[in-house]
Design a protein around this motif. Structure first.
Motif, mmCIF file in Angstrom:
data_model
loop_
_atom_site.group_PDB
_atom_site.id
_atom_site.type_symbol
_atom_site.label_atom_id
_atom_site.label_comp_id
_atom_site.label_asym_id
_atom_site.label_seq_id
_atom_site.Cartn_x
_atom_site.Cartn_y
_atom_site.Cartn_z
ATOM 1 N N UNK A 272 -11.033 -53.561 -15.361
ATOM 2 C CA UNK A 272 -12.062 -53.709 -16.387
ATOM 3 C C UNK A 272 -13.447 -53.805 -15.748
ATOM 4 N N UNK A 273 -13.571 -54.643 -14.732
ATOM 5 C CA UNK A 273 -14.864 -54.808 -14.068
ATOM 6 C C UNK A 273 -15.348 -53.487 -13.487
ATOM 7 N N UNK A 274 -14.457 -52.727 -12.871
ATOM 8 C CA UNK A 274 -14.839 -51.439 -12.301
ATOM 9 C C UNK A 274 -15.279 -50.464 -13.391
ATOM 10 N N UNK A 275 -14.591 -50.484 -14.532
ATOM 11 C CA UNK A 275 -14.952 -49.588 -15.628
ATOM 12 C C UNK A 275 -16.356 -49.885 -16.130
ATOM 13 N N UNK A 276 -16.679 -51.161 -16.296
ATOM 14 C CA UNK A 276 -18.020 -51.522 -16.774
ATOM 15 C C UNK A 276 -19.081 -51.275 -15.718
ATOM 16 N N UNK A 277 -18.773 -51.601 -14.468
ATOM 17 C CA UNK A 277 -19.744 -51.367 -13.391
ATOM 18 C C UNK A 277 -20.029 -49.888 -13.205
ATOM 19 N N UNK A 278 -19.063 -49.032 -13.535
ATOM 20 C CA UNK A 278 -19.227 -47.596 -13.349
ATOM 21 C C UNK A 278 -19.926 -46.877 -14.480
ATOM 22 N N UNK A 279 -20.311 -47.594 -15.532
ATOM 23 C CA UNK A 279 -21.012 -46.935 -16.635
ATOM 24 C C UNK A 279 -22.369 -46.436 -16.172
ATOM 25 N N UNK A 280 -22.767 -45.231 -16.570
ATOM 26 C CA UNK A 280 -24.102 -44.733 -16.205
ATOM 27 C C UNK A 280 -25.199 -45.657 -16.715
ATOM 28 N N UNK A 281 -26.302 -45.702 -15.988
ATOM 29 C CA UNK A 281 -27.404 -46.598 -16.342
ATOM 30 C C UNK A 281 -28.011 -46.280 -17.700
ATOM 31 N N UNK B 242 -16.701 -64.799 -17.178
ATOM 32 C CA UNK B 242 -15.507 -65.000 -18.007
ATOM 33 C C UNK B 242 -14.238 -64.661 -17.239
ATOM 34 N N UNK B 243 -14.282 -63.576 -16.475
ATOM 35 C CA UNK B 243 -13.115 -63.203 -15.684
ATOM 36 C C UNK B 243 -12.808 -64.262 -14.627
ATOM 37 N N UNK B 244 -13.854 -64.786 -13.990
ATOM 38 C CA UNK B 244 -13.641 -65.833 -12.984
ATOM 39 C C UNK B 244 -13.022 -67.078 -13.620
ATOM 40 N N UNK B 245 -13.497 -67.435 -14.796
ATOM 41 C CA UNK B 245 -12.958 -68.593 -15.521
ATOM 42 C C UNK B 245 -11.478 -68.385 -15.811
ATOM 43 N N UNK B 246 -11.122 -67.211 -16.308
ATOM 44 C CA UNK B 246 -9.724 -66.924 -16.627
ATOM 45 C C UNK B 246 -8.867 -66.945 -15.368
#
Length: 200
Positions: free
Chosen positions: A89-98, A13-17
């Motif tokens: 935003x991408x960094x925030x989601x990628x950084x969420x604990x597993x 979605x980010x790439x599309x935007x």
């Protein structure tokens, strides 16, 4: 973030935007969009501020302005301004604990995959708004719509009823794929073109 599918949908979605915003001719930013009260500039600002909200819900803080009163103005480099927010935003989601069970979002806490899909839905549908308004041949993909659909089914009707953030659902054209069905469910006319004022 354990659910890589959620990240794939958000990245798509980010790439599309990004691609749509980069392709808007400078003279086209003032055109009307399927969001009938907003120009393409305002839709971009709304989308950017909404994405800020998704990232800051995780990292702490609030967006710098109201996404429902977006400025009809552009930064000197709108693509760079947008990219900075999308990276956050991408960094925030990628950084969420597993082992994360719930992710804070502007829509309330959601499981990680649905939280990512919520941010993706916002980015993708507004990318489509800008693309069709500015005459681009840039479609919402079936794959991206498929990744967003579970979130849309779960939350959109409630948001529509409680907050009126979506227009009434439309009937998708006969033979529609998942992308057009999603756009119709979100209150858009998948066949909207510049000069068409049918979509609320």
């Amino acid at each position: 973030m354990a659910d890589t599918r959620g990240l794939e949908v958000l990245t798509g979605a980010h790439d599309f935007l990004r691609e749509v915003v980069a392709a808007v001719p400078a003279r086209a930013w003032g055109v009307p969009t399927p969001c009938t009260e907003w120009t393409a500039r305002q839709v971009l600002n709304h989308a950017r501020i909404d994405q800020q909200g998704y990232g800051l819900a995780i990292t702490g803080g609030r967006p710098d302005s109201d996404p429902f009163a977006p400025a009809d103005a552009l930064a000197a480099d709108p693509s760079a301004e947008l990219d900075e927010v999308l990276r956050m935003v991408a960094d925030a989601y990628a950084g969420l604990p597993a082992d994360t069970d719930e992710v804070p979002t502007p829509l309330g806490p959601l499981p990680p995959r649905l939280a990512a899909a919520a941010a993706a839905m916002d980015a993708a549908v507004h990318a489509w708004d800008i693309a069709v308004a500015t005459g681009q041949d840039a479609a919402l993909t079936e794959e991206l719509a498929e990744g967003i659909w579970p979130l849309a089914e779960r939350l959109v009707d409630r948001l529509r009823d409680s907050y009126r953030v979506f227009a009434p659902a439309r009937k998708a054209p006969d033979g529609s794929g998942r992308a057009d069905a999603l756009l119709a469910f979100l209150g858009r006319d998948p066949q909207w073109r510049p000069g068409d004022l049918r979509t609320p």
